[in-house]
Design a protein around this motif. Structure first.
Motif, mmCIF file in Angstrom:
data_model
loop_
_atom_site.group_PDB
_atom_site.id
_atom_site.type_symbol
_atom_site.label_atom_id
_atom_site.label_comp_id
_atom_site.label_asym_id
_atom_site.label_seq_id
_atom_site.Cartn_x
_atom_site.Cartn_y
_atom_site.Cartn_z
ATOM 1 N N ARG A 1 -6.677 4.759 7.429
ATOM 2 C CA ARG A 1 -6.688 5.228 8.819
ATOM 3 C C ARG A 1 -7.853 6.188 9.051
ATOM 4 O O ARG A 1 -8.547 6.099 10.071
ATOM 5 C CB ARG A 1 -5.362 5.918 9.153
ATOM 6 C CG ARG A 1 -4.188 4.971 9.306
ATOM 7 C CD ARG A 1 -2.880 5.744 9.413
ATOM 8 N NE ARG A 1 -2.871 6.642 10.560
ATOM 9 C CZ ARG A 1 -2.505 6.280 11.779
ATOM 10 N NH1 ARG A 1 -2.113 5.040 12.008
ATOM 11 N NH2 ARG A 1 -2.529 7.153 12.768
ATOM 12 N N TYR B 46 -2.882 -0.705 12.587
ATOM 13 C CA TYR B 46 -2.868 0.745 12.441
ATOM 14 C C TYR B 46 -2.964 1.473 13.780
ATOM 15 O O TYR B 46 -2.416 2.569 13.930
ATOM 16 C CB TYR B 46 -4.033 1.192 11.551
ATOM 17 C CG TYR B 46 -3.818 0.955 10.078
ATOM 18 C CD1 TYR B 46 -2.996 1.805 9.327
ATOM 19 C CD2 TYR B 46 -4.432 -0.101 9.418
ATOM 20 C CE1 TYR B 46 -2.795 1.592 7.970
ATOM 21 C CE2 TYR B 46 -4.243 -0.319 8.065
ATOM 22 C CZ TYR B 46 -3.423 0.531 7.341
ATOM 23 O OH TYR B 46 -3.223 0.323 6.001
ATOM 24 N N LEU C 280 0.834 -1.198 0.000
ATOM 25 C CA LEU C 280 0.000 0.000 0.000
ATOM 26 C C LEU C 280 0.870 1.249 0.000
ATOM 27 O O LEU C 280 1.916 1.294 0.645
ATOM 28 C CB LEU C 280 -0.907 0.018 1.231
ATOM 29 C CG LEU C 280 -1.953 -1.089 1.339
ATOM 30 C CD1 LEU C 280 -2.681 -0.982 2.675
ATOM 31 C CD2 LEU C 280 -2.943 -1.012 0.189
ATOM 32 N N THR C 281 0.441 2.265 -0.714
ATOM 33 C CA THR C 281 1.138 3.540 -0.689
ATOM 34 C C THR C 281 0.830 4.243 0.633
ATOM 35 O O THR C 281 -0.149 3.922 1.318
ATOM 36 C CB THR C 281 0.685 4.436 -1.847
ATOM 37 O OG1 THR C 281 -0.706 4.755 -1.682
ATOM 38 C CG2 THR C 281 0.888 3.738 -3.189
ATOM 39 N N GLU C 282 1.654 5.208 0.997
ATOM 40 C CA GLU C 282 1.414 5.975 2.217
ATOM 41 C C GLU C 282 0.092 6.726 2.132
ATOM 42 O O GLU C 282 -0.612 6.877 3.138
ATOM 43 C CB GLU C 282 2.568 6.947 2.464
ATOM 44 C CG GLU C 282 3.874 6.260 2.838
ATOM 45 C CD GLU C 282 3.706 5.356 4.063
ATOM 46 O OE1 GLU C 282 3.079 5.791 5.046
ATOM 47 O OE2 GLU C 282 4.214 4.222 4.016
ATOM 48 N N GLU C 283 -0.241 7.186 0.938
ATOM 49 C CA GLU C 283 -1.513 7.895 0.752
ATOM 50 C C GLU C 283 -2.694 6.971 1.030
ATOM 51 O O GLU C 283 -3.661 7.348 1.698
ATOM 52 C CB GLU C 283 -1.601 8.452 -0.669
ATOM 53 C CG GLU C 283 -2.888 9.226 -0.939
ATOM 54 C CD GLU C 283 -2.936 9.794 -2.352
ATOM 55 O OE1 GLU C 283 -3.910 10.495 -2.669
ATOM 56 O OE2 GLU C 283 -1.991 9.544 -3.135
ATOM 57 N N ARG C 284 -2.604 5.737 0.529
ATOM 58 C CA ARG C 284 -3.691 4.781 0.744
ATOM 59 C C ARG C 284 -3.780 4.389 2.215
ATOM 60 O O ARG C 284 -4.882 4.233 2.764
ATOM 61 C CB ARG C 284 -3.484 3.541 -0.132
ATOM 62 C CG ARG C 284 -4.559 2.466 0.034
ATOM 63 C CD ARG C 284 -5.941 3.016 -0.196
ATOM 64 N NE ARG C 284 -6.978 2.015 0.093
ATOM 65 C CZ ARG C 284 -8.190 2.313 0.547
ATOM 66 N NH1 ARG C 284 -8.547 3.583 0.768
ATOM 67 N NH2 ARG C 284 -9.054 1.357 0.789
ATOM 68 N N LYS C 285 -2.638 4.251 2.872
ATOM 69 C CA LYS C 285 -2.644 3.942 4.302
ATOM 70 C C LYS C 285 -3.332 5.056 5.083
ATOM 71 O O LYS C 285 -4.108 4.794 6.018
ATOM 72 C CB LYS C 285 -1.219 3.760 4.810
ATOM 73 C CG LYS C 285 -0.534 2.482 4.341
ATOM 74 C CD LYS C 285 0.895 2.418 4.867
ATOM 75 C CE LYS C 285 1.602 1.171 4.385
ATOM 76 N NZ LYS C 285 3.012 1.112 4.851
ATOM 77 N N ALA C 286 -3.068 6.310 4.705
ATOM 78 C CA ALA C 286 -3.697 7.444 5.372
ATOM 79 C C ALA C 286 -5.205 7.424 5.148
ATOM 80 O O ALA C 286 -5.989 7.732 6.064
ATOM 81 C CB ALA C 286 -3.101 8.752 4.864
ATOM 82 N N GLU C 287 -5.629 7.055 3.956
ATOM 83 C CA GLU C 287 -7.062 6.964 3.658
ATOM 84 C C GLU C 287 -7.729 5.895 4.516
ATOM 85 O O GLU C 287 -8.840 6.087 5.026
ATOM 86 C CB GLU C 287 -7.267 6.649 2.175
ATOM 87 C CG GLU C 287 -6.899 7.785 1.236
ATOM 88 C CD GLU C 287 -6.947 7.366 -0.218
ATOM 89 O OE1 GLU C 287 -7.144 6.150 -0.481
ATOM 90 O OE2 GLU C 287 -6.805 8.237 -1.094
#
Length: 211
Positions: free
Chosen positions: A22, A60, A13-20
Motif C-alpha cells: 500500500r 487496495y 500475504l501477511t498484513e505487514e507485506r500488505k502495508a508495504e
C-alpha cells in the motif's frame, strides 16, 4: 485429505507485506501525479510501476486519488505516538519534535513525497478531498492519544477541543510551509529547516492559546 492440505498456489500475504505494498503504491502514485497530473494517470500505470496489476491496485484502493492515503496515515500515527509520550511540563512543540520532525517523517524519502503531495492538493480537487478527509480521521486519533495521556475518558470535551486545535495547527503549518516553498527555489536542507521552524511555531501557538 483436508482442504488446507490440498491448497496450492502462493501463500497469503501477511498484513505487514500488505502495508508495504500500500505504501509503495502511494509513493508511486504521487510520483506519477507530479510528473503528468492526476487526470492523465491510470491504475494500469500505477500498477505497472509497482509491479502489480491494475486489478490489485483497485483491490487496495477505491480510486487513484485514494492511493495516497497511507502517506497521510503515517503522519497521523507519528503525531498520535508523540502525544501519548508527551511528558507533563514538556512543551508541546518539543514533545512532537522526535515523533514528527526528528523521526521518519522528515528523515525518509516520504518527507519529500509528502511535500510534493501537499503541493498537489492546492490544484487537484480529488487529492484535496483526500487531504481534508485525513484530517477528519486524525482528530479523533489525536483526541484518544491526549485522553490516554491525561487519564480521562476518550470523549472528554477538553481533549476533543485540544485535538481539534492541534489538528488545525498541523494542517495550517504544513500548507503554509509547502505552498511557500512551492513558490520559491530552495535546497532540501533549507526546506527542512524551514519546515521544522514552521511546525514548531504552529504548535507553540496552539500551546500558548489565544490572547
Amino acid at each position: 485429505m483436508t482442504a488446507a492440505a490440498g491448497r496450492t498456489g502462493r501463500p497469503p500475504l501477511t498484513e505487514e507485506r500488505k502495508a508495504e505494498i500500500r505504501l509503495e503504491i502511494a509513493r508511486v502514485a504521487v510520483d506519477l501525479f507530479v510528473a503528468q497530473g492526476v487526470a492523465a494517470t491510470t491504475g494500469e500505470q500505477i500498477g505497472r510501476a509497482v509491479g502489480i496489476s491494475a486489478r490489485t491496485v483497485w483491490r487496495y484502493f477505491p480510486s487513484k486519488e485514494a492511493c495516497v492515503r497511507p502517506l497521510f496515515a503515517a503522519g497521523i500515527e507519528a503525531v498520535a505516538d508523540g502525544l501519548r509520550a508527551w511528558r507533563p511540563g514538556r512543551p508541546l512543540e518539543d514533545a512532537l519534535e522526535c515523533a514528527v520532525m526528528d523521526g521518519s517523517l522528515v528523515h525518509s524519502p516520504d518527507h519529500a513525497t509528502m511535500g510534493a503531495l501537499i503541493r498537489l492538493t492546492r490544484s487537484e480537487p480529488g487529492l484535496r478531498a483526500e487531504w481534508l478527509q485525513s484530517y477528519d480521521e486524525a482528530e479523533p486519533a489525536f483526541a484518544r492519544a491526549l485522553a490516554e495521556r491525561a487519564g480521562v475518558p476518550a470523549d472528554d470535551l477538553r481533549t476533543t477541543i485540544q485535538a481539534a486545535a492541534l489538528n488545525a495547527a498541523l494542517r495550517a503549518g504544513a500548507e503554509y510551509h509547502v505552498w511557500r516553498v512551492a513558490d520559491r527555489t530552495v535546497d532540501a536542507a533549507t526546506a527542512e529547516t524551514e519546515f521544522r521552524a514552521t511546525l514548531r511555531a504552529a504548535l507553540a501557538t496552539v500551546a500558548g492559546g489565544l490572547s
